[in-house]
Motif scaffolding. Structure first.
Motif, mmCIF file in Angstrom:
data_model
loop_
_atom_site.group_PDB
_atom_site.id
_atom_site.type_symbol
_atom_site.label_atom_id
_atom_site.label_comp_id
_atom_site.label_asym_id
_atom_site.label_seq_id
_atom_site.Cartn_x
_atom_site.Cartn_y
_atom_site.Cartn_z
ATOM 1 N N HIS B 597 0.837 -1.196 0.000
ATOM 2 C CA HIS B 597 0.000 0.000 0.000
ATOM 3 C C HIS B 597 0.876 1.251 0.000
ATOM 4 O O HIS B 597 1.891 1.299 0.698
ATOM 5 C CB HIS B 597 -0.902 0.011 1.244
ATOM 6 N N LEU B 598 0.454 2.193 -0.810
ATOM 7 C CA LEU B 598 1.179 3.451 -0.890
ATOM 8 C C LEU B 598 0.155 4.569 -0.929
ATOM 9 O O LEU B 598 -0.804 4.514 -1.703
ATOM 10 C CB LEU B 598 2.049 3.478 -2.155
ATOM 11 N N ALA B 599 0.319 5.548 -0.089
ATOM 12 C CA ALA B 599 -0.652 6.650 -0.053
ATOM 13 C C ALA B 599 0.058 7.963 0.229
ATOM 14 O O ALA B 599 1.039 8.017 0.976
ATOM 15 C CB ALA B 599 -1.703 6.393 1.022
ATOM 16 N N VAL B 600 -0.448 9.005 -0.408
ATOM 17 C CA VAL B 600 0.054 10.352 -0.176
ATOM 18 C C VAL B 600 -1.144 11.248 0.110
ATOM 19 O O VAL B 600 -2.135 11.214 -0.615
ATOM 20 C CB VAL B 600 0.810 10.899 -1.408
ATOM 21 N N SER B 601 -1.079 11.996 1.177
ATOM 22 C CA SER B 601 -2.171 12.930 1.511
ATOM 23 C C SER B 601 -1.614 14.331 1.672
ATOM 24 O O SER B 601 -0.592 14.543 2.323
ATOM 25 C CB SER B 601 -2.857 12.523 2.823
ATOM 26 N N PHE B 602 -2.322 15.260 1.062
ATOM 27 C CA PHE B 602 -1.997 16.677 1.217
ATOM 28 C C PHE B 602 -3.238 17.356 1.777
ATOM 29 O O PHE B 602 -4.360 17.070 1.360
ATOM 30 C CB PHE B 602 -1.608 17.300 -0.125
ATOM 31 N N ALA B 603 -3.044 18.229 2.717
ATOM 32 C CA ALA B 603 -4.197 18.945 3.267
ATOM 33 C C ALA B 603 -3.826 20.390 3.529
ATOM 34 O O ALA B 603 -2.676 20.711 3.845
ATOM 35 C CB ALA B 603 -4.666 18.295 4.565
ATOM 36 N N SER B 604 -4.785 21.248 3.353
ATOM 37 C CA SER B 604 -4.593 22.660 3.646
ATOM 38 C C SER B 604 -5.796 23.148 4.443
ATOM 39 O O SER B 604 -6.943 22.818 4.139
ATOM 40 C CB SER B 604 -4.459 23.462 2.347
ATOM 41 N N VAL B 628 1.449 17.484 4.716
ATOM 42 C CA VAL B 628 1.544 16.384 3.761
ATOM 43 C C VAL B 628 2.049 15.151 4.497
ATOM 44 O O VAL B 628 2.783 15.265 5.500
ATOM 45 C CB VAL B 628 2.474 16.763 2.586
ATOM 46 N N ASN B 629 1.615 13.997 4.055
ATOM 47 C CA ASN B 629 2.195 12.763 4.581
ATOM 48 C C ASN B 629 2.259 11.697 3.506
ATOM 49 O O ASN B 629 1.472 11.712 2.552
ATOM 50 C CB ASN B 629 1.461 12.268 5.835
ATOM 51 N N VAL B 630 3.210 10.815 3.657
ATOM 52 C CA VAL B 630 3.383 9.667 2.754
ATOM 53 C C VAL B 630 3.378 8.419 3.612
ATOM 54 O O VAL B 630 4.089 8.332 4.618
ATOM 55 C CB VAL B 630 4.714 9.769 1.974
#
Lengths: 354, 676
Positions: B597-604, B628-630
């Motif tokens: 599993h690979l996920a990237v999240s960006f939030a503002s 951001v997180n990976v």
């Protein structure tokens, strides 16, 4: 619509829709220079506001009012937080801020900062200038001591242990009288040799000695707040001290606790503020010659107090619960309101440069 | 400063059945089953477990937000406060850094107006009606349910602006051991260990976590044009917590569960930075212990639940730089509370349900800043119904009516107050429309709510502050109207919008009262109105997940706090009139034998300006923040290895949420976890 564009669209919409931020009182407008000879009002400011302490100047001759005087003379820099005391000496104003724990020296002519000293961990509160010995005495509100500073450099040259929560001071000859308020829990005045910084005595008065003033006869008057939290509550009291005897010679009791400040005017009266209202209360006065008391001489809710000897007028400040900018009212010695002018947040100390 | 200095002590220590509604969830709780030929979808029902009558979320009558599972993973969070910050309409009042107090405000009201529940039972402290959101570790939380708007008909006192229910991580059948470790900026370290499994009919889970940090982050102090770089001091913290969760199946229809948690922390209180020399040496200790025992039983038409909770807490605050009357400020407060909450749900007919039950609680509080030891008992009873008023037709899926009523009798010392809390909700669900397969729902609710005075407000006896034993409850009327829909267009879209109107009277405010003191009084009227809009989109292949929300509120004081008060019809302080949040996640489950599993999240996130003075002349500016997180999951030799790299405040913004409390700049955190 390409759904993958949604983040960008949302961001643009959000930015565009955001409400404009209104301008605030921290935006300092250019203003003409204020005069040197004037009434100076130090506004305490709200707790926690690093820019809260502000200087208002009132030119009584021209009936002109100047706000944010320090900011105007210093490119928008501020004095600090919680302005508690202001004294004048040799063309300079000395401001004490207990919140930001600093003393600022301002040139009265240019209104520019000449020097500044910080006292980390010390809520410096009241300041007394001893020009004879080139010293400054500063009470440390929560540290039961007084700093002795060099008047020129503001460097600490001594520390004097006194009672709890020292506030007001008075200098009579070589003796420094320090009021140990204890916020209503101490009852003493510490007597200090101003030359050696040694404690030479302690006077036991009543709950909450908070400020002192010297009358024209050389007697020292000390205002004690009392203690509204004690069981039963302790009302305020004034004491008359004979510095020659180092002893109390008279006292006046009130039927409420006092707000702590005292001013003795050229009219021969001592003025104190009661504590029956929100922040402060009505003004009582005592004729120093015969100790005659006039309760509620001026009714209202007053926080700060000063007497203008030159014009024989009483200056009273109303902080309006610190929820709005306050105001200063000028009364005649007969108790008639002559004038009021707008101050800034929490006007607490009024001083005169003539 | 005169004796006003005393007053600052006060805020340091102060300084506290509706049928909710449409859940808004983009994660696995609300998944979509996609048929490639028919392109139809099925919404899984989301139950809001906090409710006294558990409710399918899509048919609730007030606004609900649910965060769980993968949704929680997308957020950079060490504690509950960071998990809640993105929720529409919520505003976390953060006193800075990991060690600073964190409280929750919503819909323009104060932290004391949002009730906090743990597994459905009240944990808000009776001393000040607050919960420090920083004391709940993010990895302790399975799910969050945020109920927006007044909920006194469900929970009784304090749920004036809403309620937050924290659902703790449960045990699982499979035996497992998990270990995790994090390191981050400013000396941050975290270690966690958990494990459990099934033994016969008993499921057990135990967890331990430890967290510490120096929090000596740099920040800028501005004095007009002068900018000084400073380093935060005395903001270090250490915390430890342990939890035990177990459930025992008594029969096919009955189960007993036990949850116990113990928390300890020691931290510096950095305080306000009002000048380059301002320092603080204040320290705080917290200790919190809680045990819950619940018993569930159900048959075809009947569900029975009995909850028993014990909760004690201890707080000590000392400041060696604050000496009054020769005594160093050293305050302590401790409280204990027992509560029992039975409830019954019964299906009367196929179109009607009823729930009834009660709450009996005994709380005690002691502290050296309270005038006396305090005892409070609460006896509450509620009845709640659900009735389908109209039959299903071609257009609508029935009209649902939700009446509820609760009566509370709260005795504090010798004073007893009784309070009725009614609520009426209506929900109108429509059948799926031909257009984009949209399935809209309309809802509305109106309720009366109240907040009971806290122990501090009644009996505070610290320097400068005097409690008022004659205080009455704050009262409010809350209206919540909303609409929601899901539709398909290049994936699944979920849209929810709410309008709220809260009219509060007798709000308790600390005001100067002469005698150089402040005291609380029932003096303020407040009107808070606003909108909350939330949107989510998940692509057809579940690769991209977008969520966004926006809220706008207008919260004004409508009465005088004192004679001559000029600040009428003025916005309340520290309430952002606008908040917004945007999150984009790209997540892929892989067939790779190792990398699963690979996920990237960006939030503002955006918080609008907040006034800092009651006359609205001073404000803190608005701020945008980004994170951001990976995340990766690798499976190797029967182990799952999870790596998480995160960056917060990506663009290193200098900002404050509350005046003079600096917030950290850019920070990083690296987490490794092993699951077996």
């Amino acid at each position: 619509m390409n759904a993958r564009l949604l983040p960008a669209i949302f961001t643009v919409v959000a930015i565009v829709s955001c409400r404009n931020e209104p301008s605030t009182s921290s935006n300092i407008e250019p203003q003409p220079p204020s005069p040197v000879k004037a009434v100076y009002v130090l506004n305490e400011g709200n707790f926690g506001d690093p820019t809260g302490a502000r200087l208002t100047v009132y030119d009584a001759e021209r009936d002109s009012l100047y706000h944010d005087v320090y900011e105007a003379g210093n490119e928008g820099s501020h004095l600090g937080s919680v302005g508690d005391d202001m004294q004048f000496y040799n063309g300079r104003a000395y401001f004490v801020m207990s919140g930001s724990q600093n003393i600022v020296v301002m040139n009265l002519a240019t209104k520019r900062k000449e020097s500044e000293a910080f006292f980390p961990g010390s809520a410096v509160h009241d300041l007394l200038i001893d020009s004879t010995r080139n010293k400054v005495f500063v009470t440390r509100l929560f540290s039961s001591s007084v700093f002795v500073l060099d008047l020129t450099s503001l460097a600490i040259i001594g520390t004097i242990s006194v009672g709890s929560n020292p506030q007001g001071m008075a200098l009579v000859g070589n003796r420094l009288f320090v009021c140990n308020s204890g916020y209503g829990n101490d009852s003493t005045v510490t007597i200090v040799d101003a030359s050696t910084h040694l404690v030479t005595g302690t006077l036991a008065l009543a709950k909450g000695p908070s400020s002192a003033a010297v009358a024209s006869d050389g007697k020292l008057w000390v205002a004690c707040t009392g203690n509204a939290f004690a069981t039963p509550p302790v009302n305020g009291k004034l004491f008359v001290i004979d510095p020659a005897l180092n002893a109390k010679v008279d006292s006046i009791s009130f039927n409420e606790d006092l707000y702590g400040n005292i001013a003795i005017g050229a009219d021969g009266y001592a003025y104190v503020i009661g504590s029956s209202a929100g922040f402060g209360g009505a003004v009582h006065r005592v004729f120093t010659a015969n100790k005659t008391v006039t309760l509620n001489f001026i009714s209202g809710e007053y926080y700060g107090l000063a007497f203008d000897d030159a014009r024989r007028e009483i200056y009273l400040t109303n902080v309006r619960n610190f929820a709005n900018d306050g105001e200063v009212k000028i009364y005649t010695t007969s108790g008639a309101l002559r004038k009021s002018f707008a101050a800034q947040r929490g006007p607490s100390v009024v001083g005169f440069v003539r | 400063m005169k004796l006003r200095a005393q007053i600052i002590v006060v805020p340091c220590f102060v300084l506290s059945a509706s049928m909710p509604s449409v859940a808004f969830s983009f994660g696995d709780q609300d998944s979509v089953t996609t048929d490639s030929t028919q392109r139809s979808y099925v919404m899984q029902e989301v139950f809001v477990t906090a409710l006294r009558l558990p409710q399918t979320a899509s048919l609730s009558s007030s606004s609900v937000t649910i965060l769980s599972g993968e949704e929680l993973q997308r957020i950079n969070a060490s504690s509950l406060s960071q998990l809640l910050a993105p929720v529409s309409g919520l505003f976390v009042k953060d006193y800075g850094g990991s060690s600073g107090l964190k409280t929750l405000a919503q819909r323009g009201l104060g932290p004391e107006h949002t009730l906090v529940l743990l597994n459905g039972m009240r944990v808000s402290n009776p001393q000040n009606a607050l919960v420090d959101l920083g004391v709940f570790g993010a990895d302790e939380i399975e799910r969050l349910e945020v109920l927006h708007g007044g909920q006194s008909a469900t929970f009784g006192a304090d749920a004036v602006a809403g309620a937050v229910n924290i659902v703790s991580a449960p045990g699982t059948d499979a035996r497992n051991v998990n270990a995790s470790m994090s390191v981050g900026s400013f000396g941050y370290k975290h270690f966690g260990l958990s494990g459990g499994g099934r033994i016969a009919e008993l499921i057990v889970r135990g967890a331990y976590r430890e967290e510490k940090g120096n929090e000596n982050f740099p920040f800028s102090f501005r004095n007009g044009p002068e900018l000084t770089r400073l380093v935060r001091t005395n903001a270090d913290f250490t915390s430890r917590s342990g939890t035990l969760t177990s459930s025992y199946r008594l029969s096919e229809d009955a189960e007993a569960t036990l949850y116990a948690r113990s928390f300890f922390s020691e931290r510096g209180v950095g305080g306000q930075v009002v000048g380059p020399a301002a320092t603080s040496v204040a320290r705080q200790n917290d200790n919190d212990n809680l045990a819950q025992l619940t018993f569930h039983m159900q048959s075809d038409r009947l569900r029975y639940r009995m909850g028993l909770q014990y909760h004690d807490s201890y707080l000590r605050y000392r400041d060696n730089n604050f000496v009054v009357g020769g005594v160093v400020l050293d305050s302590d407060y401790s409280s204990r509370e027992w509560r029992i909450e039975p409830r019954v749900e019964y299906s009367l007919t196929s179109t009607s349900r009823i729930a009834f039950g009660g709450e009996i609680a005994f709380a005690g509080g002691e502290g050296n800043l309270l005038a006396k030891d305090i005892r409070r008992s609460t006896v509450g009873g509620f009845v709640a119904g659900e009735h389908q008023l109209l039959d299903e037709s071609e257009l609508i899926d029935g009209l649902l009516l939700y009446p509820s009523l609760r009566l509370d009798a709260i005795t504090t010392g010798a004073n007893t107050l009784s309070q009725w809390s009614p609520q009426l909700g209506v929900v109108l669900p429509f059948h799926a429309l031909a257009f984009l397969e949209a399935k809209p729902t309309l809802r509305a609710s109106i309720s009366r709510n109240f907040r009971v005075p806290t122990f501090n407000e009644l009996f505070y006896a610290g320097g400068g502050g005097i409690g008022n034993p004659n205080l009455q409850p704050e009262r409010s009327t809350s209206i919540d109207v909303g609409a929601s829909t899901v539709f398909r267009l290049l994936g699944k879209h979920v849209v929810q919008a709410s309008y709220f109107d809260i009219d509060m009277s007798e709000r308790i405010m600390w005001v100067a009262a002469g005698g150089q003191s402040v005291t609380p009084k029932n003096i303020r009227a407040v009107r808070s109105r606003g909108i909350e809009v939330a949107y989510g989109w998940t692509s057809n292949d579940d690769l991209i997940i977008l969520s966004a929300n926006y809220s706008s509120s207008d919260t004004r004081k409508t009465s005088q706090d004192f004679p001559g008060d000029r600040n009428i019809n003025i916005q309340l302080v520290y309430i952002p009139q606008e908040t917004a949040y945007l999150s984009l996640t790209i997540a892929k489950s892989l067939d790779n034998p190792v990398l699963k599993h690979l996920a990237v999240s960006f939030a503002s996130s955006f918080a609008g300006f907040r006034y800092t003075t009651e006359d609205n002349r001073n404000l803190l500016p608005s701020h945008w923040l980004a994170q951001v997180n990976v995340r990766t999951r690798v499976e190797l030799a029967g182990l799952s290895l999870i790596t998480r790299v995160e960056a917060n405040n990506l663009f290193d913004k200098d900002y404050q949420i509350l005046l003079s409390y600096p917030m950290p700049g850019r920070s990083y955190k690296l987490t490794f976890a092993v699951e077996y």
